[in-house]
Each structure stands twice: as C-alpha cells, then as structure tokens.
Design a protein around this motif. Structure first.
Motif, PDB file in Angstrom:
ATOM      1  N   ALA A 210     -63.122 -36.520 -90.921  1.00  0.00           N
ATOM      2  CA  ALA A 210     -62.354 -37.360 -91.947  1.00  0.00           C
ATOM      3  C   ALA A 210     -60.985 -36.789 -92.320  1.00  0.00           C
ATOM      4  CB  ALA A 210     -63.094 -36.929 -93.312  1.00  0.00           C
ATOM      5  N   MET A 211     -60.363 -37.427 -93.093  1.00  0.00           N
ATOM      6  CA  MET A 211     -59.029 -37.160 -93.577  1.00  0.00           C
ATOM      7  C   MET A 211     -58.943 -37.258 -95.040  1.00  0.00           C
ATOM      8  SD  MET A 211     -56.847 -40.319 -92.356  1.00  0.00           S
ATOM      9  CE  MET A 211     -57.014 -40.595 -90.878  1.00  0.00           C
ATOM     10  N   MET A 212     -57.735 -36.615 -95.606  1.00  0.00           N
ATOM     11  CA  MET A 212     -57.646 -36.893 -97.024  1.00  0.00           C
ATOM     12  C   MET A 212     -56.039 -36.342 -97.352  1.00  0.00           C
ATOM     13  SD  MET A 212     -59.502 -33.449 -98.981  1.00  0.00           S
ATOM     14  CE  MET A 212     -59.496 -31.874 -98.418  1.00  0.00           C
ATOM     15  N   HIS A 213     -55.368 -36.620 -98.539  1.00  0.00           N
ATOM     16  CA  HIS A 213     -54.189 -36.099 -99.070  1.00  0.00           C
ATOM     17  C   HIS A 213     -54.472 -34.596 -99.551  1.00  0.00           C
ATOM     18  CE1 HIS A 213     -50.589 -35.506-101.242  1.00  0.00           C
ATOM     19  NE2 HIS A 213     -50.226 -36.691-101.112  1.00  0.00           N
ATOM     20  N   MET A 214     -53.802 -33.504 -98.521  1.00  0.00           N
ATOM     21  CA  MET A 214     -54.290 -32.570 -98.793  1.00  0.00           C
ATOM     22  C   MET A 214     -53.603 -31.661-100.338  1.00  0.00           C
ATOM     23  SD  MET A 214     -55.834 -32.432 -96.089  1.00  0.00           S
ATOM     24  CE  MET A 214     -56.729 -30.716 -96.004  1.00  0.00           C
ATOM     25  N   GLY A 215     -52.395 -32.260-100.677  1.00  0.00           N
ATOM     26  CA  GLY A 215     -51.845 -31.988-101.864  1.00  0.00           C
ATOM     27  C   GLY A 215     -52.592 -32.091-103.070  1.00  0.00           C
ATOM     28  N   ARG A 216     -53.226 -33.608-103.071  1.00  0.00           N
ATOM     29  CA  ARG A 216     -53.762 -34.052-104.093  1.00  0.00           C
ATOM     30  C   ARG A 216     -55.101 -33.088-104.208  1.00  0.00           C
ATOM     31  NH1 ARG A 216     -52.933 -39.826-102.825  1.00  0.00           N
ATOM     32  NH2 ARG A 216     -50.483 -39.921-102.859  1.00  0.00           N
ATOM     33  N   PHE A 217     -55.635 -32.999-103.215  1.00  0.00           N
ATOM     34  CA  PHE A 217     -56.893 -32.273-102.923  1.00  0.00           C
ATOM     35  C   PHE A 217     -56.720 -30.761-103.600  1.00  0.00           C
ATOM     36  CE2 PHE A 217     -60.034 -29.297-101.255  1.00  0.00           C
ATOM     37  CZ  PHE A 217     -61.256 -29.777-101.715  1.00  0.00           C
ATOM     38  N   VAL A 218     -55.615 -30.142-103.124  1.00  0.00           N
ATOM     39  CA  VAL A 218     -55.539 -28.635-103.599  1.00  0.00           C
ATOM     40  C   VAL A 218     -55.599 -28.487-104.865  1.00  0.00           C
ATOM     41  CG1 VAL A 218     -53.174 -28.179-103.215  1.00  0.00           C
ATOM     42  CG2 VAL A 218     -55.024 -26.372-102.559  1.00  0.00           C
ATOM     43  N   VAL A 219     -54.647 -29.347-105.650  1.00  0.00           N
ATOM     44  CA  VAL A 219     -54.372 -29.554-107.246  1.00  0.00           C
ATOM     45  C   VAL A 219     -55.523 -29.887-107.910  1.00  0.00           C
ATOM     46  CG1 VAL A 219     -53.109 -30.465-108.896  1.00  0.00           C
ATOM     47  CG2 VAL A 219     -51.814 -29.684-106.838  1.00  0.00           C
ATOM     48  N   GLY A 220     -56.468 -30.880-107.327  1.00  0.00           N
ATOM     49  CA  GLY A 220     -57.568 -31.303-107.949  1.00  0.00           C
ATOM     50  C   GLY A 220     -58.673 -30.217-107.892  1.00  0.00           C
ATOM     51  N   LEU A 221     -58.830 -29.292-106.974  1.00  0.00           N
ATOM     52  CA  LEU A 221     -59.590 -28.248-106.667  1.00  0.00           C
ATOM     53  C   LEU A 221     -59.415 -27.179-107.849  1.00  0.00           C
ATOM     54  CD1 LEU A 221     -61.957 -26.801-105.283  1.00  0.00           C
ATOM     55  CD2 LEU A 221     -60.663 -26.091-103.488  1.00  0.00           C
ATOM     56  N   ALA A 222     -58.029 -26.851-107.839  1.00  0.00           N
ATOM     57  CA  ALA A 222     -57.440 -25.638-108.915  1.00  0.00           C
ATOM     58  C   ALA A 222     -57.817 -26.209-110.321  1.00  0.00           C
ATOM     59  CB  ALA A 222     -55.921 -25.618-108.733  1.00  0.00           C
ATOM     60  N   ASP A 223     -57.611 -27.543-110.585  1.00  0.00           N
ATOM     61  CA  ASP A 223     -57.774 -28.245-111.894  1.00  0.00           C
ATOM     62  C   ASP A 223     -59.281 -28.015-112.085  1.00  0.00           C
ATOM     63  OD1 ASP A 223     -55.227 -28.766-112.372  1.00  0.00           O
ATOM     64  OD2 ASP A 223     -55.579 -30.885-111.844  1.00  0.00           O
ATOM     65  N   ALA A 224     -60.124 -28.170-110.868  1.00  0.00           N
ATOM     66  CA  ALA A 224     -61.377 -28.115-111.280  1.00  0.00           C
ATOM     67  C   ALA A 224     -62.084 -26.726-111.679  1.00  0.00           C
ATOM     68  CB  ALA A 224     -62.453 -28.844-109.993  1.00  0.00           C
ATOM     69  N   ALA A 225     -61.581 -25.842-110.755  1.00  0.00           N
ATOM     70  CA  ALA A 225     -62.027 -24.328-110.949  1.00  0.00           C
ATOM     71  C   ALA A 225     -61.694 -23.964-112.241  1.00  0.00           C
ATOM     72  CB  ALA A 225     -61.098 -23.298-109.796  1.00  0.00           C
ATOM     73  N   GLN A 226     -60.498 -24.386-112.827  1.00  0.00           N
ATOM     74  CA  GLN A 226     -60.070 -23.839-114.103  1.00  0.00           C
ATOM     75  C   GLN A 226     -60.780 -24.572-115.333  1.00  0.00           C
ATOM     76  OE1 GLN A 226     -56.398 -25.596-115.942  1.00  0.00           O
ATOM     77  NE2 GLN A 226     -55.800 -23.985-116.648  1.00  0.00           N
ATOM     78  N   ARG A 227     -61.244 -25.947-115.047  1.00  0.00           N
ATOM     79  CA  ARG A 227     -62.216 -26.629-115.931  1.00  0.00           C
ATOM     80  C   ARG A 227     -63.433 -25.861-116.154  1.00  0.00           C
ATOM     81  NH1 ARG A 227     -60.519 -31.334-114.149  1.00  0.00           N
ATOM     82  NH2 ARG A 227     -62.231 -31.503-112.357  1.00  0.00           N
ATOM     83  N   HIS A 228     -63.857 -25.357-115.178  1.00  0.00           N
ATOM     84  CA  HIS A 228     -65.062 -24.537-115.025  1.00  0.00           C
ATOM     85  C   HIS A 228     -65.158 -23.155-115.786  1.00  0.00           C
ATOM     86  CE1 HIS A 228     -67.475 -27.728-113.267  1.00  0.00           C
ATOM     87  NE2 HIS A 228     -66.732 -27.855-112.243  1.00  0.00           N
ATOM     88  N   GLY A 229     -63.773 -22.798-115.912  1.00  0.00           N
ATOM     89  CA  GLY A 229     -63.636 -21.510-116.599  1.00  0.00           C
ATOM     90  C   GLY A 229     -62.831 -20.302-115.861  1.00  0.00           C
ATOM     91  N   ALA A 230     -62.341 -20.800-114.705  1.00  0.00           N
ATOM     92  CA  ALA A 230     -61.743 -19.811-113.831  1.00  0.00           C
ATOM     93  C   ALA A 230     -60.365 -19.545-114.497  1.00  0.00           C
ATOM     94  CB  ALA A 230     -61.504 -20.061-112.387  1.00  0.00           C
ATOM     95  N   ILE A 231     -59.804 -18.508-114.394  1.00  0.00           N
ATOM     96  CA  ILE A 231     -58.240 -18.075-114.835  1.00  0.00           C
ATOM     97  C   ILE A 231     -57.456 -18.105-113.494  1.00  0.00           C
ATOM     98  CG2 ILE A 231     -56.591 -16.467-115.707  1.00  0.00           C
ATOM     99  CD1 ILE A 231     -59.098 -15.858-117.963  1.00  0.00           C
TER     100      ILE A 231
END
Ligand SMILES: Cc1cc2nc3c(=O)[nH]c(=O)nc-3n(C[C@H](O)[C@H](O)[C@H](O)COP(=O)(O)OP(=O)(O)OC[C@H]3O[C@@H](n4cnc5c(N)ncnc54)[C@H](O)[C@@H]3O)c2cc1C
Length: 424
Positions: A177-198
């Motif tokens: 597969a392929m994806m936009h790596m910058g949008r994914f890494v920020v999306g993953l960080a946002d998701a971790a934060q939404r679930h409660g990670a600091i």
C-alpha cells in the motif's frame, strides 16, 4: 527547491503537545514520538493506561515524517535468505507480521478517520539486470507457494503499462500500500491524545534510572516516573542509550520529489501507479504522491548525516539516477529534497523485546513504515499482559563489533555494495 520533507510541508503540524514542566507518575513512559511510540501510546491509552510520550523534537520529526511512503508487505529480504537465516517458522511469522501491519494500518485509519490517502497500490520489485530476474523468480516460487499467494511474476513484456523504463521483469506483491506519511503521523498522534495519552515535544530523555520498581526519566522539562518504559528512538537513538547505540547503525537515506506531473508524464513514467523498488544493492524506490509528484529515493551516498548540505549533495545524485531511469522527464523541476536516518541492524532484521527492564522496538532497516505502528501496538499488548505476538521475541541481537555510535565503517560498506552491483 525546498530542502524539507514533502510530508512535513504538506501536512498540518501536531498541535496537541502538553505545555509547561513535566512531572508525575505514569503506567508507561514512551521515549520517541514516531510511529512505534505513537502506535504503542494509542494502544495503551485505549486500554486505560496512563501514558506519556517524550519526544526530543517535534512529533514525526524522525524517520516517520521523512520516508518514501512505501507500505510494502512481506520481507524486504529475499524470503529464501530469511528462511536460512531465521529458520522457516520465524521467517514465515515475520513475513506475516509485515502483512498484518498493513491490515493494522488500514483498520486504524478507518477507526480513527485519518485522511491520509491510504491505498492498496501493490508493489513491484523490478529486476535491473537479467540475472536479477532469475533471483526474483526463484524467490517468487517460494513466497507464492509458502506464504503469499497474492503475488505474481511479471515478464519484461508484462511491465508495459506498469513502468516506463526497460526493466527485466518484476515480482508483484498485491497487498502493498501507500499513504501520505505526514498526515498519518499527525492523525495517529491526535488519536493517541484523544484516547488519553499525554504527548510532550522538545522533551529529550537525558537519563533513566531505576529505584523501588519505578523508572525515573530525566528530561530538559523535568523528571517523571513510570512503571514501564518503551524505547522507540530508532535511528535517532542518543548516546545515553549505549546498549542500543552499539546495535543500531544510523545511515542517511535521501529523497527528491518532482513538481506535479501531467497525465501524459504519468502515463510515460509510472502508469501502474504502484510502489516500485529496483533490485540493485544501491537501488532506488519511487511512487506518486497524492498530488501526482514522483517521489524518488535511494541511498545515493553512504553518509551518517542528514542535514540540508548532505541532503542537497545526495539530491544531485538522485536527480542523475532519475534521469537515467526515466530520460523522458530528465529535466523535470525538483520541488523537494530531503533526507533522514535509517535504523539499520547488521543483519537488517528488526528487533523488539525487553532489555534490562526496558521494552524496545527498532532496527527496521528501511522497511518499517508499516511494521513500526504494528510492532508498537504488539509491544503495548505484551505490556498489558495480553497474548505476546512479538515475531522477534528471543532473536539474539549482538553488538556490532567496534561500533560505539558513529558508524566510521560506512564508506567501506558503500564501496563493498558498489563493487557488488558491478559484478552481480
Ligand atoms: C529517507 C527514509 C526513507 C524511508 N522509506 C521507507 C519506505 O518507503 N518504506 C518503509 O517501510 N520504511 C521506510 N523508511 C523507514 C521508516 O520510516 C522507519 O522504519 C519508521 O518511521 C520508524 O519509526 P520509529 O517510530 O521507530 O522511529 P522514528 O520515526 O525515527 O522516531 C524516533 C523518535 O525518537 C526521538 N528520540 C530519539 N532519542 C530521543 C530521546 N533521548 N528522547 C526523546 N526522544 C528521542 C526522535 O526525535 C524521533 O522522533 C525510511 C526511512 C528514511 C529515513
């Protein structure tokens, strides 16, 4: 030409970092805010653990925001070589872990609603010389029979309509597969934060000590304590983690991106719109970006540094390689040139497990854009006492003899691979 990562330049920066001094006690502290650390943080936070990610720079500023954007399934090694090095059982488990990684990303992106242009494009491993096709065909026989029927062997003629350069055949891996790596890494960080990670940026960990069953982590912004620690620092591992510095060889890898190509140019260069990797030891890899640029990478030089000067030097070499492979766009404008460090191990297999009470996952050796999130989640599951699915558990990891942090031997390795490419 901008000397910055295309992925960084075309994605929003992460904006959820915690301000002020750091203190307090956590279930888990994660050192490193790339895919490995963020994948683990999200998994742990979802399970209700109190988690902090300590990142020396900005979230995604390491290899996770600088790579070629290929999410290739299966092993980068020949499967036959992996079987003889690791044994059949572990080689199959590792191959499947890479396949599972892409399923993990697909599910996670859907669950979290991350807009990052994920697409199952398929990967072509292109034979640069006739003899390379024979080796690719032998490997394909074993892969297709034993571990991945979703593959095909393509002749040189079959490549018409796939790539606009005379290669000698290829193996197609359809799950890649392929994806936009910058949008994914920020999306993953946002998701971790939404679930409660600091998540704390500009928080380099300068030392870890252990007392009374707790780890104490010193950073420039204060000291925190944690029950468990995950080291997810990859090629950017600092000298204070000497056990890992002796085992990780940080090697520069470089990329250029053209201006957006026209329909006619795409049809003449990469009509198949897949991820493409050539078979040379000092080879190249390329794909289209979501806005239709050709993203073209390779080792270019055996350098242990990536900074704007080093990246520009490598960019000139990559431009010449691009012109050699695709003379039809030899004079195309190059809009971006950047580099990053790859966390090589001496046998190019990643490692993950526990060392002296610290968990770790690293050593992806240039093939970790897919595995790193998955392995971070796998290690998080092991920490949570869930089934341990780590395919690397117990794989020995000796130090590289004579290596204490700066890979002085890289130019020699470069000469060796150059010579190999002449004779093989
Ligand atoms: C140019 C390039 C091209 C690549 N292309 C591909 C590709 O196309 N396909 C593929 O599969 N893989 C590719 N890779 C590899 C892939 O990007 C990596 O395997 C993956 O991103 C590793 O993620 P990570 O989270 O382990 O490491 P990183 O993303 O490097 O994160 C480690 C983080 O740790 C932080 N850190 C280090 N020390 C400390 C400390 N003491 N305290 C706090 N933080 C610290 C760093 O700042 C860094 O942000 C490429 C890599 C590069 C450099």
């Amino acid at each position: 030409m901008k000397l910055v990562s295309y992925w960084h330049d075309t994605a929003p920066a992460f904006a959820g970092g915690v301000d002020g001094p750091l203190s307090g006690h956590y279930d888990v502290a994660i050192v490193g805010g790339g895919f490995t650390g963020l994948g683990a943080a999200r998994q742990l936070a979802k399970a209700g653990a109190r988690v902090i990610v300590l990142e020396a720079g900005r979230i995604g500023s390491g290899a996770s925001g600088r790579n070629g954007g290929h999410l290739n399934n299966g092993l980068a090694h020949s499967f036959l070589a992996a079987k003889s090095a690791l044994g059949t059982e572990r080689a199959i488990a590792l191959y499947r872990a890479f396949d599972d990684s892409i399923d993990t990303l697909e599910t996670l992106i859907a669950e979290e609603g991350i807009a990052c242009d994920f697409r199952r494009a398929g990967k072509l491993k292109l034979a640069s010389k006739p003899g390379h096709f024979d080796a690719i065909a032998r490997n394909f026989e074993a892969v297709n029979r034993e571990v991945d029927p979703d593959t095909a062997l393509l002749s040189a003629a079959d490549l018409n309509g796939e790539v606009g350069s005379p290669f000698h055949g290829a193996m197609l891996s359809r799950k890649s597969a392929m994806m936009h790596m910058g949008r994914f890494v920020v999306g993953l960080a946002d998701a971790a934060q939404r679930h409660g990670a600091i998540l704390a940026e500009d928080a380099a960990v300068t030392g870890i000590t252990r007392a009374g069953g707790r780890h104490s982590l010193a950073t420039g912004r204060g000291t925190i304590t944690a029950n468990e620690v995950l080291i997810a620092t990859g090629a950017y591992t600092t000298p204070n983690f000497s056990h890992f510095r002796r085992r990780i060889i940080s090697v520069g890898s470089f990329i250029i991106a053209t201006r957006p190509l026209s329909d006619a140019e795409i049809a003449s260069v990469v009509p198949g719109n897949r991820t493409y990797v050539t078979s040379m030891n000092i080879g190249n890899y390329f794909r289209l970006s979501p806005d239709r640029r050709l993203i073209f990478g390779g080792r270019a030089r055996f350098s242990a540094t990536s900074d704007q000067r080093s990246d520009a030097k490598s960019g000139a070499i990559l431009r010449a390689s691009l012109a050699r492979i695709f003379p039809q766009i030899a004079s195309v404008d190059i809009d971006y040139c950047w580099g990053g460090l790859v966390d090589m191990t001496s046998d190019r297999y990643p490692r993950a497990g526990q060392q002296d009470g610290l968990w770790y996952a690293m050593g992806y050796s240039g093939h970790g854009a897919q595995l790193s999130t998955h392995l971070g989640m796998t290690i998080a599951d092991a920490m949570l006492g869930r089934e341990d699915r780590n395919p690397l558990k117990g794989l020995p990891w000796p130090a590289v003899p004579g290596h204490f942090g700066k890979p002085w031997f890289l130019p020699l390795v470069g000469l060796y691979y150059k010579a190999l490419d002449c004779v093989q």
